[in-house]
Motif scaffolding. Structure first.
Motif, PDB file in Angstrom:
ATOM      1  N   UNK A 162       0.814  -1.144  -0.029  1.00 17.56           N
ATOM      2  CA  UNK A 162       0.231  -0.087   0.042  1.00 17.56           C
ATOM      3  C   UNK A 162       0.933   1.181   0.142  1.00 17.56           C
ATOM      4  N   UNK A 163       0.688   2.253  -1.034  1.00 22.38           N
ATOM      5  CA  UNK A 163       1.380   3.287  -1.190  1.00 22.38           C
ATOM      6  C   UNK A 163       0.935   4.335  -0.204  1.00 22.38           C
ATOM      7  N   UNK A 164       1.965   4.754   0.632  1.00 22.86           N
ATOM      8  CA  UNK A 164       1.609   5.730   1.717  1.00 22.86           C
ATOM      9  C   UNK A 164       0.559   5.322   2.689  1.00 22.86           C
ATOM     10  N   UNK A 165       0.687   3.873   2.910  1.00 22.91           N
ATOM     11  CA  UNK A 165      -0.246   3.241   3.774  1.00 22.91           C
ATOM     12  C   UNK A 165      -1.851   3.398   3.273  1.00 22.91           C
ATOM     13  N   UNK A 166      -2.186   3.705   2.010  1.00 22.14           N
ATOM     14  CA  UNK A 166      -3.584   3.635   1.536  1.00 22.14           C
ATOM     15  C   UNK A 166      -3.740   2.439   0.611  1.00 22.14           C
ATOM     16  N   UNK A 167      -4.948   2.040   0.644  1.00 22.11           N
ATOM     17  CA  UNK A 167      -5.301   0.972  -0.302  1.00 22.11           C
ATOM     18  C   UNK A 167      -4.628   1.015  -1.777  1.00 22.11           C
ATOM     19  N   UNK A 168      -4.441   0.184  -2.435  1.00 21.07           N
ATOM     20  CA  UNK A 168      -4.248   0.641  -3.872  1.00 21.07           C
ATOM     21  C   UNK A 168      -5.219   0.344  -4.817  1.00 21.07           C
ATOM     22  N   UNK A 169      -6.303  -0.154  -4.468  1.00 11.66           N
ATOM     23  CA  UNK A 169      -7.394  -0.131  -5.371  1.00 11.66           C
ATOM     24  C   UNK A 169      -8.753  -0.119  -4.498  1.00 11.66           C
ATOM     25  N   UNK A 170     -10.077   0.326  -5.493  1.00 10.83           N
ATOM     26  CA  UNK A 170     -11.177   0.555  -4.758  1.00 10.83           C
ATOM     27  C   UNK A 170     -11.370  -0.824  -4.187  1.00 10.83           C
ATOM     28  N   UNK A 171     -11.422  -1.918  -4.622  1.00 14.58           N
ATOM     29  CA  UNK A 171     -11.792  -3.149  -4.124  1.00 14.58           C
ATOM     30  C   UNK A 171     -10.981  -3.398  -2.635  1.00 14.58           C
ATOM     31  N   UNK A 172      -9.751  -2.860  -2.694  1.00 16.97           N
ATOM     32  CA  UNK A 172      -9.036  -2.895  -1.385  1.00 16.97           C
ATOM     33  C   UNK A 172      -9.628  -1.869  -0.167  1.00 16.97           C
ATOM     34  N   UNK A 173      -9.988  -0.802  -0.827  1.00 19.53           N
ATOM     35  CA  UNK A 173     -10.600   0.172   0.275  1.00 19.53           C
ATOM     36  C   UNK A 173     -12.127  -0.632   0.491  1.00 19.53           C
ATOM     37  N   UNK A 174     -12.734  -1.233  -0.215  1.00 18.33           N
ATOM     38  CA  UNK A 174     -13.841  -1.848   0.132  1.00 18.33           C
ATOM     39  C   UNK A 174     -13.776  -3.017   1.431  1.00 18.33           C
ATOM     40  N   UNK A 175     -12.451  -3.737   1.298  1.00 15.30           N
ATOM     41  CA  UNK A 175     -12.438  -4.738   2.314  1.00 15.30           C
ATOM     42  C   UNK A 175     -11.609  -3.991   3.552  1.00 15.30           C
ATOM     43  N   UNK A 176     -10.951  -2.738   3.434  1.00  9.89           N
ATOM     44  CA  UNK A 176     -10.572  -2.115   4.674  1.00  9.89           C
ATOM     45  C   UNK A 176     -11.471  -1.491   5.311  1.00  9.89           C
ATOM     46  N   UNK A 177     -12.451  -0.936   4.542  1.00  9.53           N
ATOM     47  CA  UNK A 177     -13.619  -0.370   5.373  1.00  9.53           C
ATOM     48  C   UNK A 177     -14.497  -1.385   5.955  1.00  9.53           C
ATOM     49  N   UNK A 178     -14.900  -2.713   5.397  1.00 14.60           N
ATOM     50  CA  UNK A 178     -15.634  -3.591   6.078  1.00 14.60           C
ATOM     51  C   UNK A 178     -14.856  -3.831   7.392  1.00 14.60           C
ATOM     52  N   UNK A 179     -13.661  -3.980   7.298  1.00 11.68           N
ATOM     53  CA  UNK A 179     -12.897  -4.533   8.289  1.00 11.68           C
ATOM     54  C   UNK A 179     -12.797  -3.362   9.584  1.00 11.68           C
ATOM     55  N   UNK A 180     -12.527  -2.239   9.121  1.00  9.41           N
ATOM     56  CA  UNK A 180     -12.531  -1.051  10.117  1.00  9.41           C
ATOM     57  C   UNK A 180     -14.115  -0.763  10.744  1.00  9.41           C
TER      58      UNK A 180
END
Length: 363
Positions: free
Chosen positions: A1-19
């Motif tokens: 993850x660049x700068x600690x941010x998810x690299x794709x929108x799919x990764x954002x979806x997984x990270x948000x679900x976990x958070x």
């Protein structure tokens, strides 16, 4: 993850679900019924192969003019209520992140931030969503938006009653005490939960025509899937049409928004701006939507997921990913401007040029 941010929108979806807490995640990510439409919104894009043209040098320009405003790209933020559920800065952070990336934002009628504060946080938070509440309350709310500096209204017409969302029910989700749609303060609303009462209070075509003539701002209509409805909306005075199935959150079993788009686009015939809402997860999805007749697209859940993961920075990054992916796709397809994007880029629309027609594909 660049700068600690998810690299794709799919990764954002997984990270948000976990958070997020399970109940809030169910509200944010779920849909109506068995979530067939929710899944179909995304899957339908995958059924549209792109047919690029090569050896055409282009430096992509994604700019467009929408209802008189020049925008850097055709990705807008869809109206989403109760954003304080996922981040304490709520609509302020979303507006700031959107404006940082040149994305117009539609503030929800169920926003948890006052109209003026959201607008102050991001200059491109300048469209406001309405639900019909009767002539007096709806016009009063429209005037509040105009007084706060908003430039257009978006009337959502596809949810006169709420859909049943089993994922939320299983998670036991309820809105917490104290959370309020602050911009509706003092306005009368339909009381009680009887279906008959809600249907009786729902708008009809004559109500849309009245609002378009009486409102202080142009009115776009969100929630159109049928081409005849698009025609009627334009006749009623709509300044724009949004093809949308409410993100699969109201009635399950509907076509994907992208599936409904071509017929609506043919009917609208560029008379008013046409937007598509639902299922956009990649820049190539934006390209497909524009190829099939949309002037611009709106994203909802991806922006909310960016907000949940990293606040305004997450929102801005989600939008940056979509912009970069769109520019790359345009360059690889030989498109220098958005006007170069047309139906010839969709493989199944090119029966005479070597592709399969939709009819032959079904055989």
């Amino acid at each position: 993850m660049a700068d600690g941010l998810p690299p794709t929108l799919a990764d954002y979806a997984r990270a948000a679900t976990a958070a997020l807490p399970p109940g809030i995640a169910a509200w944010a990510m779920g849909g109506a019924g068995e979530e067939i439409t929710l899944r179909r919104n995304e899957a339908a894009f995958d059924a549209l192969p792109i047919l690029p043209r090569v050896l055409q040098r282009s430096a992509p320009d994604t700019g467009l003019t929408l209802l008189g405003t020049r925008l850097a790209h055709p990705v807008l933020i869809a109206p989403m209520g109760w954003q304080r559920l996922v981040h304490p800065e709520a609509e302020r952070a979303l507006a700031a992140g959107a404006t940082a990336q040149g994305a117009r934002m539609v503030l929800s009628a169920q926003a948890t931030t006052p109209l003026s504060e959201a607008r102050a946080a991001g200059a491109l938070c300048d469209w406001f969503q309405l639900y019909w509440m009767g002539q007096g309350p709806t016009l009063a709310l429209a005037q509040r938006a105009a007084d706060a500096g908003y430039s257009a209204l978006m009337l959502t017409v596809d949810a006169p009653v709420a859909g049943q969302r089993p994922r939320e029910m299983r998670a036991g989700f309820v809105l917490p005490e104290g959370l309020a749609a602050v911009n509706l303060a003092g306005l009368p609303r339909v009381s009680g939960g009887r279906l008959e009462d809600l249907i009786a209070a729902a708008p009809a075509w004559e109500d849309l025509a009245w609002l378009c003539s009486a409102a202080p701002l142009p009115v776009l209509v969100k929630g159109i899937l049928h081409p005849t409805d698009a025609t009627q909306a334009i006749r009623a005075g709509a300044a724009g049409i949004v093809v949308s199935n409410h993100g699969g959150r109201v009635l399950d079993g509907l076509p994907a928004s992208i599936e409904a788009l071509p017929a609506v686009a043919a009917t609208v015939a560029r008379r008013v701006p046409l937007l598509l809402d639902g299922g956009i997860r990649r820049g190539t999805d934006v390209l497909r939507a524009l190829a099939l007749g949309a002037d611009a697209v709106m994203v909802g859940r991806p922006a909310l997921q960016g907000l949940a993961v990293a606040g305004a920075l997450g929102v801005a990054h989600v939008l940056r990913l979509l912009q970069d992916e769109l520019r790359i796709a345009m360059a690889l397809c030989g498109c220098a401007t958005l006007d170069d994007i047309g139906p010839a880029l969709i493989f199944f629309n090119n029966g005479q040029e070597g592709g399969l027609t939709p009819t032959s594909r079904r055989k």
